[in-house]
Enzyme design. Structure first.
Site, PDB file in Angstrom:
ATOM      1  N   SER A 180       0.844  -0.963   0.003  1.00 40.91           N
ATOM      2  CA  SER A 180      -0.099   0.010   0.111  1.00 40.91           C
ATOM      3  C   SER A 180       1.057   1.335   0.020  1.00 40.91           C
ATOM      4  O   SER A 180       1.438   1.401  -1.023  1.00 40.91           O
ATOM      5  CB  SER A 180      -0.960   0.025   1.162  1.00 40.91           C
ATOM      6  OG  SER A 180      -2.041   0.940   1.299  1.00 40.91           O
ATOM      7  N   MET A 181       0.853   2.170   0.939  1.00 38.88           N
ATOM      8  CA  MET A 181       1.493   3.277   1.000  1.00 38.88           C
ATOM      9  C   MET A 181       3.102   2.839   1.263  1.00 38.88           C
ATOM     10  O   MET A 181       4.027   3.519   0.743  1.00 38.88           O
ATOM     11  CB  MET A 181       1.370   4.180   2.338  1.00 38.88           C
ATOM     12  CG  MET A 181       0.023   4.795   1.781  1.00 38.88           C
ATOM     13  SD  MET A 181       0.142   6.511   3.205  1.00 38.88           S
ATOM     14  CE  MET A 181      -1.640   7.233   2.514  1.00 38.88           C
ATOM     15  N   TRP A 205       0.057   2.424  -3.193  1.00 40.93           N
ATOM     16  CA  TRP A 205      -0.669   3.651  -3.382  1.00 40.93           C
ATOM     17  C   TRP A 205       0.196   4.935  -3.378  1.00 40.93           C
ATOM     18  O   TRP A 205       1.240   4.681  -2.458  1.00 40.93           O
ATOM     19  CB  TRP A 205      -1.679   3.609  -2.095  1.00 40.93           C
ATOM     20  CG  TRP A 205      -2.419   4.691  -2.047  1.00 40.93           C
ATOM     21  CD1 TRP A 205      -3.787   4.599  -2.488  1.00 40.93           C
ATOM     22  CD2 TRP A 205      -2.179   6.310  -1.568  1.00 40.93           C
ATOM     23  NE1 TRP A 205      -4.239   5.920  -2.232  1.00 40.93           N
ATOM     24  CE2 TRP A 205      -3.451   6.899  -1.793  1.00 40.93           C
ATOM     25  CE3 TRP A 205      -0.988   6.890  -1.190  1.00 40.93           C
ATOM     26  CZ2 TRP A 205      -3.516   8.193  -1.477  1.00 40.93           C
ATOM     27  CZ3 TRP A 205      -0.951   8.192  -0.999  1.00 40.93           C
ATOM     28  CH2 TRP A 205      -2.322   9.143  -0.839  1.00 40.93           C
ATOM     29  N   ASP A 226      -9.134  -4.372  -5.684  1.00 48.77           N
ATOM     30  CA  ASP A 226      -8.724  -3.267  -4.971  1.00 48.77           C
ATOM     31  C   ASP A 226      -9.373  -1.994  -4.866  1.00 48.77           C
ATOM     32  O   ASP A 226      -9.726  -1.330  -5.977  1.00 48.77           O
ATOM     33  CB  ASP A 226      -7.282  -3.045  -5.439  1.00 48.77           C
ATOM     34  CG  ASP A 226      -6.496  -2.284  -4.413  1.00 48.77           C
ATOM     35  OD1 ASP A 226      -7.082  -1.597  -3.586  1.00 48.77           O
ATOM     36  OD2 ASP A 226      -5.323  -2.256  -4.006  1.00 48.77           O
ATOM     37  N   HIS A 258      -7.111  -5.248  -1.654  1.00 48.32           N
ATOM     38  CA  HIS A 258      -5.984  -4.412  -1.389  1.00 48.32           C
ATOM     39  C   HIS A 258      -5.188  -5.251  -0.222  1.00 48.32           C
ATOM     40  O   HIS A 258      -3.760  -4.735  -0.264  1.00 48.32           O
ATOM     41  CB  HIS A 258      -6.412  -3.071  -0.917  1.00 48.32           C
ATOM     42  CG  HIS A 258      -5.428  -2.196  -0.728  1.00 48.32           C
ATOM     43  ND1 HIS A 258      -4.588  -1.468  -1.444  1.00 48.32           N
ATOM     44  CD2 HIS A 258      -5.041  -1.527   0.671  1.00 48.32           C
ATOM     45  CE1 HIS A 258      -3.704  -0.755  -0.877  1.00 48.32           C
ATOM     46  NE2 HIS A 258      -4.149  -1.032   0.426  1.00 48.32           N
TER      47      HIS A 258
END
Length: 311
Positions: A180-181, A205, A226, A258
């Site tokens: 993700s991040m 992300w 996602d 996700h």
């Protein structure tokens, strides 16, 4: 932690000398070639092809690369946030034996609101295939991708310069991963440090959608379901913006969300291992899992990339 048996194999026999004194140089050359062939056909930790000193472990098979554990027994050590600067500590997983010399290393970042426990399954899974793996905590659980990228690099610096396992690591063979991040952070890290050998963003992300500056071989893993970092606005444009000359790939998981990287996932593990082996260890034995491009399946919605690889 459960230990896993360290597979072994017979050592190669020295190349046979010419039986007679008068044998010419041709016989000597043939013997040398035979010795190299003997090395490359061995099948266990400790067997390294002479032309690639970074190879670790047995010749790969589909069953071996998909297994929950690879050929190396794994040990673990924790790192307190109080003992480090620039990131939040974490857990280091590494092959227990030092018989094979040094290994490449990978730092892995969790995602937004996540801790290292959310990506901890990758630690022993990757380490058992012949890597030192650092699953990290970030300074706060809400750090943005640029901060997570800096923290991944700080973790690699700690790993190679100060950690208790620094002597087991080849500091020229490093990679980054993240969810993700943290996946967006792995792109940031690769952009900031071109010497990295591999990057594997997992359902990444990032508000920055274009990455033409990256020169690190990059495998981007997206998920068709996602809704937090939809592939159409994250993983796909990230991949498409990478230089076309770069060794790059895009794996979209089928029927996945996700959060697929937060639990043990054989498809993520298989292709992450193949990518890390191929580019951190320069181990072309793993090219078979990446080229020709994997086809859609029950677990793969789509796979794109360049074949054959150039580096």
């Amino acid at each position: 932690m459960q230990q896993h048996p360290h597979s072994s194999t017979a050592r190669p026999r020295p190349a046979t000398r010419a039986a007679r004194r008068g044998a010419g140089r041709l016989a000597g050359a043939a013997a040398a070639i035979a010795a190299v062939v003997g090395l490359t056909t061995l099948g266990g930790p400790g067997a390294h092809a002479a032309e690639n000193p970074y190879e670790r472990g047995p010749a790969p098979t589909t069953a071996g690369i998909e297994a929950a554990r690879g050929p190396y027994a794994v040990s673990e050590t924790t790192v307190s946030s109080l003992a480090v600067t620039g990131f939040g500590g974490g857990a280091i997983y590494y092959p227990t034996s030092t018989a094979d010399g040094t290994f490449g290393a990978v730092a892995v970042s969790p995602g937004y609101t996540g801790t290292q426990s959310s990506i901890a399954w990758l630690g022993p899974r990757l380490a058992s295939q012949g890597f030192v793996v650092f699953t990290i905590d970030t300074l706060t659980t809400v750090d943005q991708p640029d901060s997570r990228g800096r923290q991944l690099l700080a973790a690699l610096d700690y790993l190679t310069e100060r950690s208790s396992v620094r002597g087991r690591i080849d500091s020229s063979r490093l990679g980054v991963m993240g969810h993700s991040m943290g996946g967006g952070g792995s792109l940031e890290a690769a952009k900031s440090r071109p010497s990295l050998q591999a990057a594997v963003p997992l359902t990444p992300w990032n508000l920055d959608k274009t990455w033409p500056e990256i020169s690190t071989p990059t495998l981007i893993v997206g998920a068709d379901g996602d809704s937090i970092a939809p592939v159409a606005s994250h993983a796909e444009p990230f991949y498409s913006s990478l230089p076309s000359s770069l060794d790059r790939a895009y794996l979209e998981l089928n029927n996945a969300t996700h959060f697929a990287p937060n639990t043990s996932n054989t498809t993520i593990a298989k292709y992450s291992i193949a990518w890390l082996k191929r580019f951190i260890d320069n181990d072309t034995r793993y090219e078979q899992f990446l080229c020709p491009l994997p086809r859609p399946s029950l677990t793969i919605e789509e796979y794109r990339g360049n074949c054959p690889h150039t580096s």
